[in-house]
Design a protein around this motif. Sequence first.
Motif, PDB file in Angstrom:
ATOM      1  N   ASN A   1       0.811  -1.216   0.000  1.00 54.30           N
ATOM      2  CA  ASN A   1       0.000   0.000   0.000  1.00 54.30           C
ATOM      3  C   ASN A   1       0.845   1.269   0.000  1.00 54.30           C
ATOM      4  OD1 ASN A   1       0.983   0.103   2.610  1.00 54.30           O
ATOM      5  ND2 ASN A   1      -1.013  -0.241   3.592  1.00 54.30           N
TER       6      ASN A   1
ATOM      7  N   TYR B   1      -3.940   6.411 -15.352  1.00 52.02           N
ATOM      8  CA  TYR B   1      -4.386   5.178 -14.689  1.00 52.02           C
ATOM      9  C   TYR B   1      -3.327   4.675 -13.721  1.00 52.02           C
ATOM     10  CZ  TYR B   1      -6.626   0.628 -14.143  1.00 52.02           C
ATOM     11  OH  TYR B   1      -7.247  -0.482 -13.631  1.00 52.02           O
TER      12      TYR B   1
ATOM     13  N   LYS C   1      -3.508   6.843 -10.607  1.00 47.75           N
ATOM     14  CA  LYS C   1      -4.678   6.548  -9.780  1.00 47.75           C
ATOM     15  C   LYS C   1      -4.470   5.281  -8.955  1.00 47.75           C
ATOM     16  CE  LYS C   1      -8.277   8.650 -12.678  1.00 47.75           C
ATOM     17  NZ  LYS C   1      -9.459   8.365 -13.533  1.00 47.75           N
ATOM     18  N   LYS C   2      -3.897   4.276  -9.564  1.00 43.13           N
ATOM     19  CA  LYS C   2      -3.715   3.011  -8.855  1.00 43.13           C
ATOM     20  C   LYS C   2      -2.602   3.097  -7.817  1.00 43.13           C
ATOM     21  CE  LYS C   2      -6.950   0.634 -10.696  1.00 43.13           C
ATOM     22  NZ  LYS C   2      -8.093   0.187  -9.857  1.00 43.13           N
TER      23      LYS C   2
ATOM     24  N   PRO D   1      -3.757   7.505  -5.204  1.00 42.65           N
ATOM     25  CA  PRO D   1      -5.058   7.633  -4.532  1.00 42.65           C
ATOM     26  C   PRO D   1      -5.601   6.294  -4.024  1.00 42.65           C
ATOM     27  CG  PRO D   1      -5.040   8.888  -6.584  1.00 42.65           C
ATOM     28  CD  PRO D   1      -3.814   8.046  -6.576  1.00 42.65           C
ATOM     29  N   SER D   2      -5.335   5.183  -4.763  1.00 41.91           N
ATOM     30  CA  SER D   2      -5.863   3.876  -4.367  1.00 41.91           C
ATOM     31  C   SER D   2      -4.913   3.091  -3.472  1.00 41.91           C
ATOM     32  CB  SER D   2      -6.180   3.044  -5.618  1.00 41.91           C
ATOM     33  OG  SER D   2      -7.141   3.684  -6.424  1.00 41.91           O
TER      34      SER D   2
ATOM     35  N   GLN E   1      -2.331   1.308  -4.162  1.00 47.75           N
ATOM     36  CA  GLN E   1      -1.977  -0.001  -4.717  1.00 47.75           C
ATOM     37  C   GLN E   1      -0.631   0.138  -5.435  1.00 47.75           C
ATOM     38  OE1 GLN E   1      -5.229  -1.923  -6.914  1.00 47.75           O
ATOM     39  NE2 GLN E   1      -6.695  -0.567  -5.907  1.00 47.75           N
TER      40      GLN E   1
ATOM     41  N   TYR F   1       0.428  -2.785  -7.814  1.00 43.98           N
ATOM     42  CA  TYR F   1      -0.290  -2.809  -9.092  1.00 43.98           C
ATOM     43  C   TYR F   1       0.063  -1.581  -9.926  1.00 43.98           C
ATOM     44  CZ  TYR F   1      -4.070  -3.664 -12.384  1.00 43.98           C
ATOM     45  OH  TYR F   1      -4.793  -3.922 -13.528  1.00 43.98           O
TER      46      TYR F   1
END
Length: 314
Positions: free
Chosen positions: A60, A271, A274-275, A278-279, A281, A284
């Motif tokens: 994370n 993309y 974002k991953k 903010p997410s 991840q 990923y």
Amino acid sequence: MNAPLKANTLAAVLPRKRWFGWNEYTPTIILFLFPTIFFISVYVLWPIVSSFHLSLFQWNGITPTKEMVGLENWSRLARDDVFWKAFKNNLTVVVLSIAVQMPIGMALAMMLESAQRLFISKVFKTVYFFPMLMSSVAIGILWKYIYDPSFGLVNGFVREIGMQQWARSWLGDPELALYSVVGVICWQYTPFYMILFLAALTGISEDLRDAALIDGATERQYYTRIALPLVRGTVRVAMILSLVGSLKYFDLIWVMTEGGPSNASELMATYMYKKAFPSFQMGYGATVASLFFVIVMAISVSVFLLSRRFETEV
């Protein structure tokens, strides 16, 4: 007995050094290149390697421990419809950028080069280059207001000329959002290619133009038959720059749409962001970044080799 053996050994070593380009200047060259190689290794090569390594973990970005998941992130990415939609959007941006920026940039360069003796040419050079002097964030905010469906200049203009049916939510319509942003990208970067082509055209000897005009050639024939073939190397470089820049574009898209609506203007870079952030991840996100790097490198190298081969055949 030792002397001939030593001579034979030196004879075997010296050609090998010459084969690799080694000479008395090589240590000095390495010394001067070391700072550049060091910074490229630390800030370019190592992050690339780290991204591929991080793509094997689930993390994370906050906790000190990472969970090893192997190729699970890569398997997930292969089935990720949003990523492949972003990849398709990137290809659309590439095609439209090259198709719009190259011809308009060349046309403006030809116009300014043919009128370079006039004072108005200097004025237009400055005016045309204004978009390149602005930051992408400022341009994105400016055009968000221009595209505003209620009080934006675009909808205001179409209403003034009696074409209310053409008023749209330019950044809110999934079918128009990407094309609206691409229009802004072309508006911002066309001046760069104009200056690039103008420099190439200006570098052509005036004797060639004078000889062509004396032989009865028109201005159009001079540019199409003489000037353009001479600057095709510059055109190739410009196309590669536009291609690479379009593939990794991020800032203007993020400011204007953040990849929306409904991922309609999503790009691989947005993309990935974002991953990863903010997410939370990071594993990923690193996988997206790694595949992003592979795709950009593969397309760039392929286009470069094909363009060189085409130029050699021509």
